[in-house]
Design an enzyme around this catalytic site. Structure first.
Site, PDB file in Angstrom:
ATOM      1  N   ASP A 157       0.843  -1.208   0.000  1.00  0.00           N
ATOM      2  CA  ASP A 157       0.000   0.000   0.000  1.00  0.00           C
ATOM      3  C   ASP A 157       0.871   1.249   0.000  1.00  0.00           C
ATOM      4  OD1 ASP A 157       0.914  -0.639   2.574  1.00  0.00           O
ATOM      5  OD2 ASP A 157      -0.746   0.376   3.547  1.00  0.00           O
ATOM      6  N   ARG A 212       5.392   4.418   6.022  1.00  0.00           N
ATOM      7  CA  ARG A 212       4.916   4.393   7.401  1.00  0.00           C
ATOM      8  C   ARG A 212       4.894   2.957   7.930  1.00  0.00           C
ATOM      9  NH1 ARG A 212      -1.026   6.116   5.579  1.00  0.00           N
ATOM     10  NH2 ARG A 212      -1.859   4.054   5.103  1.00  0.00           N
ATOM     11  N   ASP A 213       4.374   2.788   9.133  1.00  0.00           N
ATOM     12  CA  ASP A 213       4.414   1.461   9.768  1.00  0.00           C
ATOM     13  C   ASP A 213       3.318   0.548   9.222  1.00  0.00           C
ATOM     14  OD1 ASP A 213       2.346   2.920  10.733  1.00  0.00           O
ATOM     15  OD2 ASP A 213       2.814   2.647  12.858  1.00  0.00           O
ATOM     16  N   GLU A 214       3.363   0.333   7.928  1.00  0.00           N
ATOM     17  CA  GLU A 214       2.352  -0.503   7.292  1.00  0.00           C
ATOM     18  C   GLU A 214       3.004  -1.375   6.227  1.00  0.00           C
ATOM     19  OE1 GLU A 214      -2.366  -0.012   6.609  1.00  0.00           O
ATOM     20  OE2 GLU A 214      -1.154   1.723   7.057  1.00  0.00           O
ATOM     21  N   ASP A 246      -5.754  -2.115  -2.831  1.00  0.00           N
ATOM     22  CA  ASP A 246      -4.846  -1.246  -3.570  1.00  0.00           C
ATOM     23  C   ASP A 246      -4.301  -1.984  -4.795  1.00  0.00           C
ATOM     24  OD1 ASP A 246      -5.010  -0.861  -0.705  1.00  0.00           O
ATOM     25  OD2 ASP A 246      -3.643   0.820  -0.925  1.00  0.00           O
ATOM     26  N   TRP A 254     -11.599  -5.518  -2.016  1.00  0.00           N
ATOM     27  CA  TRP A 254     -10.260  -5.878  -1.548  1.00  0.00           C
ATOM     28  C   TRP A 254     -10.030  -7.357  -1.882  1.00  0.00           C
ATOM     29  CZ3 TRP A 254     -11.662  -1.199  -0.606  1.00  0.00           C
ATOM     30  CH2 TRP A 254     -10.737  -0.255  -0.203  1.00  0.00           C
ATOM     31  N   GLU A 280      -1.794   9.086  -1.290  1.00  0.00           N
ATOM     32  CA  GLU A 280      -2.881   8.274  -0.742  1.00  0.00           C
ATOM     33  C   GLU A 280      -4.214   9.018  -0.811  1.00  0.00           C
ATOM     34  OE1 GLU A 280      -2.332   7.471   3.438  1.00  0.00           O
ATOM     35  OE2 GLU A 280      -3.622   5.693   3.332  1.00  0.00           O
ATOM     36  N   HIS A 282       1.252   6.116  -2.544  1.00  0.00           N
ATOM     37  CA  HIS A 282       0.198   5.103  -2.499  1.00  0.00           C
ATOM     38  C   HIS A 282      -0.325   5.010  -3.929  1.00  0.00           C
ATOM     39  CE1 HIS A 282      -1.003   4.054   1.609  1.00  0.00           C
ATOM     40  NE2 HIS A 282      -2.146   3.575   1.139  1.00  0.00           N
TER      41      HIS A 282
HETATM   42  C1  BGC Z   1      -3.921   1.207   3.750  1.00  0.00           C
HETATM   43  C2  BGC Z   1      -4.780   1.210   2.525  1.00  0.00           C
HETATM   44  C3  BGC Z   1      -5.653   0.016   2.642  1.00  0.00           C
HETATM   45  C4  BGC Z   1      -6.561   0.337   3.770  1.00  0.00           C
HETATM   46  C5  BGC Z   1      -7.718  -0.539   3.981  1.00  0.00           C
HETATM   47  C6  BGC Z   1      -4.837   1.478   4.891  1.00  0.00           C
HETATM   48  O1  BGC Z   1      -4.218   1.645   6.084  1.00  0.00           O
HETATM   49  O2  BGC Z   1      -2.869   2.082   3.660  1.00  0.00           O
HETATM   50  O3  BGC Z   1      -4.233   1.578   1.379  1.00  0.00           O
HETATM   51  O4  BGC Z   1      -6.265  -0.429   1.512  1.00  0.00           O
HETATM   52  O5  BGC Z   1      -5.856   0.543   4.967  1.00  0.00           O
HETATM   53  O6  BGC Z   1      -8.744   0.249   4.197  1.00  0.00           O
END
Ligand code: BGC
Length: 877
Positions: free
Chosen positions: A473, A477-479, A486, A539, A752, A773
């Protein structure tokens, strides 16, 4: 707005003949999407592709012959096969042995009576069978729990005889770098890559013949935390295990034909070194004072080294891989070195990129350098990192104080354009290096409008920065997770910019492996979230959408076959949750990040779309894609079953979400766009729905309001229903919300949010404001297909047949695109000068195209070759 009105056509059509005819040959041989892959799983189907090379035009292949040899003996000859197939031809010879190199060639015949010579010889080499692993999983005997230093492993060994060849088979619990006799093995990073390690752990195979020597040798490796045990979403660690591990099998074939094998086992030693910690979110801490000299080379006895422990880990999850590994790509020099109002020293690299900084230290022993990475500056021009949330993105380097001291990190990557520097760094010797999966660039796209060109640049950089072994995504950041929505939204665009077939093939296999027994698809792949985080409309539908988009672009039925059970499993999940064909339960993200006004929404401007309305449309689309796939794979019962189901799903949609006159319960752009795009409405209600969509766009002052799910289809629907001018108007809109608004704000990647930086210059809320993003970059698909006019055709996918249908519009006076396909490069370039319209196209050998000439009723069928069309389209005065 410029409208193209056709008054008279005087059409000039030229097939451009080459001056020097080039003889027919089969070239650019690929096996499993790579030129000469090593480490192919012995049991997998082998797909072979070649291009038809010749400067003749109107050329089609009429027959081919493939020859496969092993140790000089032919093991399979296809004989002459009368067929036009030049891509994904399956090897049908005897079962393949493990660790064996197979050589292959092709020759071809064309429709003009020519026969080629045999092609150059390429090869593929198989990896190991599970039972071939004699190596043991090793981990340091003394775990260091202080921070998470990266363990070093080493082993010296003697080779007594001359070496004929050598292969290293290697993987890790964590991510590894490895050396033989001081030389780094390979140029890949973050290996073994990220998969669902519980059932699929890739190993890599390297030809290391040139790195070994007769006599004393040293094998060495470092293992970083990586995805295996490093920090991930919501502060979790150790997702797959807590001990770093190495699995290492070096197989040397000696000149006399005997085999010497060196494996990781209890005789190896381990230690800790300068990498005190290194992980994706937080960066790296490197103490150069702790560097160990000579440990990469043979002949080094150091009593501080300790033993290793054998781990009893499984071997059944080990898999060979043909996915592209992450490699280094572009290098950026600083664009500017800024002193911020707060007095910080900040380097601006001019591009929001993903990778790391390589720098020279100008200091003394013990001096500390800290680099902090951020994507934007705050409104005052200071360094800004709040949107990284808990990810530190920090590099800490403690100098050893030698002359010419350089550093780059190891097991981490940062998403950044700006780097705040603390400590004695030599600002004349700094560069940023982009790292991403090594997918070849396939597309180019440009127009007469520099803002659109910047948008295309941003889309490509969004893809580069987020295709780091998996489609993420965001990279900062912490993801940094494989969010399925996405990836779904962007998958079609991705196929235009880069060769993503093997990349998605790998990720989709992980998707299948993570799917729950009831068919539910997790929100992220690989799955690091909670058990209940699955099954969201738009998704989880990546399970059907991505395989289909990859099939359209590459024509590869193996990928559809691989994914079929997963596709069907997902459809059946929805089916079992639908009541009377209506899927109106479950948690969904909906049209994520749709337009909402900044302040109070007193008069209801937020473009909300009912989540279950969306779910029903994605249900229908997934069923449609399953039917398409079942038809291609010849699974007739499923074609019948799901073809009976589909109209019922659409009826249920109309009953539940549409008034008699065709108004949808949600009046948003996304609702009308999705309903129209996926044919949810009866013919009689489509025109009025398109009119309502146009009215809605006008109500928002000629702006889009769509989020992640509506955006990819918005312009396509407008073009399809006769509003190409409105599609262009939205594309060229420069004020918020629009694609060009971030461009005008200086974006170098896709954001994003539509308003990551608000019109008043302030930043959106830090807890969700990534500047890299790719989802909104899904407009790229429309740009290639509609502006430039390059389209795949689903009855002859992979661009075996091509539809060239550029539709000029807006203020554009020129557009060009090219796309490297498995057949060769397609080109489409048009110019509008006063009233004169010209179109130049290139159609690869062994394909054909239908050309729809804009502004005319002309359709032309053309074979391979280059063509020039020129005619006049009078402009309105
Ligand atoms: C991500 C998104 C993802 C979403 C789900 C976010 O935190 O960065 O791109 O699809 O969460 O809603």
């Amino acid at each position: 707005m410029q409208r193209i009105v056709l008054l008279s056509i005087c059409l000039l059509f030229l097939a451009i003949s080459p001056l020097n005819a080039q003889r027919l040959s089969a070239g650019d041989l690929l096996c499993e999407y790579a030129a000469n892959p090593i480490g192919i799983a012995p049991g997998q189907p082998i797909r072979l592709c070649w291009k038809m090379i010749s400067s003749d035009s109107n050329l089609l292949q009429t027959a081919y012959e493939i020859k496969v040899t092993r140790k000089g003996r032919t093991i399979w000859n296809s004989s002459r096969v009368n067929s036009g197939q030049s891509v994904h031809v399956l090897y049908k010879g005897p079962a393949l042995n493990a660790r064996t190199r197979y050589f292959w060639q092709a020759r071809i015949w064309d429709n003009k009576g020519h026969a080629s010579e045999w092609s150059r010889i390429n090869y593929w080499e198989t990896g190991l069978d599970t039972s071939d692993w004699s190596a043991k999983w090793i981990t340091p005997s003394t775990p260091d729990t202080t921070a998470a230093p990266a363990p070093l492993f080493r082993k010296e060994f003697i080779i007594n005889k001359k070496i004929r060849s050598a292969r290293l088979y290697i993987t890790a619990h964590g991510i590894y770098e490895t050396w033989l006799n001081g030389k780094r093995v390979g140029d890949a990073y973050f290996t073994p890559g990220w998969t669902n390690y519980n059932s699929r752990l890739q190993y890599q195979v390297y030809d290391v013949t040139h790195l070994l020597t007769t006599g004393a040798n040293a094998a060495a490796a470092i293992v970083g935390d990586g995805w295996y045990r490093g920090s991930t979403y919501r502060g979790r660690k150790n997702i797959y295990g807590s001990a770093p591990g190495l699995l290492y099998q070096l197989e040397i074939i000696l000149a006399d034909g005997t085999r010497q094998i060196l494996t990781s086992d209890q005789t190896w030693t381990s230690n800790y070194g300068p990498i005190r910690s290194s992980e994706f979110f937080n960066g790296e801490c490197y103490d150069a004072q702790r560097e160990r000299t000579g440990w990469l080379l043979a002949g080094r006895q150091d009593p501080t080294w300790q033993g290793v422990k054998i781990e009893t880990a499984s071997f059944s999850n080990l898999i060979a891989t043909n996915a592209p590994p992450v490699k280094k790509h572009e290098i950026f020099k600083p664009l500017n070195i800024i002193k911020t109002p707060r007095g910080e020293t900040v380097i601006d690299f001019g591009q929001n990129l993903v990778g790391w900084v390589h720098f020279r230290i100008n200091g003394h022993k013990g001096d500390t350098v800290i680099l902090l990475h951020g994507e934007v500056l705050d409104p005052q021009g200071n360094f800004y990192a709040e949107n990284l949330r808990s990810a530190l993105q920090s590099i800490k380097y403690i100098a050893k104080g030698t002359a010419d001291e350089w550093f780059e990190p190891h097991f981490t990557f940062q998403g950044f354009r700006y780097v705040k520097v603390l400590g004695p760094i030599d600002l004349q010797n700094v560069e940023a290096i982009a790292l991403y999966s090594d997918m070849g660039e396939t597309g180019s796209f440009s127009t007469s409008n520099p803002l659109i060109d910047q948008l295309q640049h941003n889309i490509q950089w969004g893809q580069k920065g987020n295709f780091i072994d998996i489609p993420t995504d965001c990279p900062q950041r912490d993801e940094r997770l494989g969010w399925t929505g996405d990836a779904q939204a962007f998958s079609a665009t991705a196929t235009f910019n880069m060769d993503v077939a093997a990349f998605f093939e790998k990720w989709l296999k992980d998707l299948s492996s993570e799917q729950l027994p009831d068919g539910a698809v997790p929100y992220v792949i690989p799955n690091v979230l909670r058990a209940k985080d699955n099954a969201a409309a738009g998704w989880s539908d990546v399970a059907t959408i991505a395989p289909w988009n990859i099939y359209l672009a590459y024509g590869d039925t193996t990928i559809l076959r691989n994914q079929y059970n997963s596709m069907k499993g997902w459809v059946n999940y929805i089916r079992s949750h639908a009541v009377n064909n209506l899927w109106n339960t479950g948690d969904h993200f909906g049209d994520w990040l749709f337009y909402t006004p900044g302040d109070a929404d007193d008069d209801g401007r937020a473009a909300i779309t009912d989540k279950h309305l969306i779910a029903q449309i994605f249900y229908a689309n997934s069923v449609q894609l399953l039917i398409n796939t079942a038809r291609i794979l010849g699974i007739r019962e499923d074609v019948t079953t799901y073809s009976t189901l589909l109209p019922k799903i659409k009826e249920a949609f109309v009953d539940e979400y549409t008034t008699r006159k065709g108004r949808l319960v949600s009046g948003s752009q996304t609702a009308y766009v999705l309903a129209l795009n996926f044919d949810m409405l009866p013919d009689s209600l489509r025109h009025q729905a398109a009119v309502r969509l146009i009215q809605n766009i006008k109500d928002y002052g000629n702006h889009l309001t769509t989020g992640f799910l509506g955006t990819p289809h918005l312009c396509h629907v407008l073009t399809r229903f006769g509003y190409n001018n409105i599609a262009y108007m939205l594309l060229l809109q420069e004020t918020y919300p629009s694609w060009l608004y971030p461009v005008k704000k200086g974006a170098t990647t896709i954001w994003e949010r539509w308003d990551g930086i608000r019109p008043n210059g302030t930043l959106q809320q830090a807890n969700m404001n990534s500047f890299n993003h790719y989802a909104y970059g899904a407009i790229g698909d429309w740009m290639y297909k509609v502006i430039a006019g390059i389209n795949p055709v689903d009855t002859a996918p992979g661009y075996k047949s091509i539809l060239i249908a550029p539709r000029p519009g807006g203020s554009l006076t020129h557009a060009q695109a090219s796309l490297k396909t498995l057949y060769g490069s397609i080109g489409s370039s048009w110019k509008l000068e006063n009233e004169n319209f010209t179109l130049d196209i290139v159609i690869p050998n062994n394909t054909n195209a239908e050309v729809i000439l804009p502004g005319t009723n002309e359709r032309r069928r053309v074979g391979s070759g280059s063509y020039h069309f020129s005619y006049s389209i009078p402009q309105p005065r």
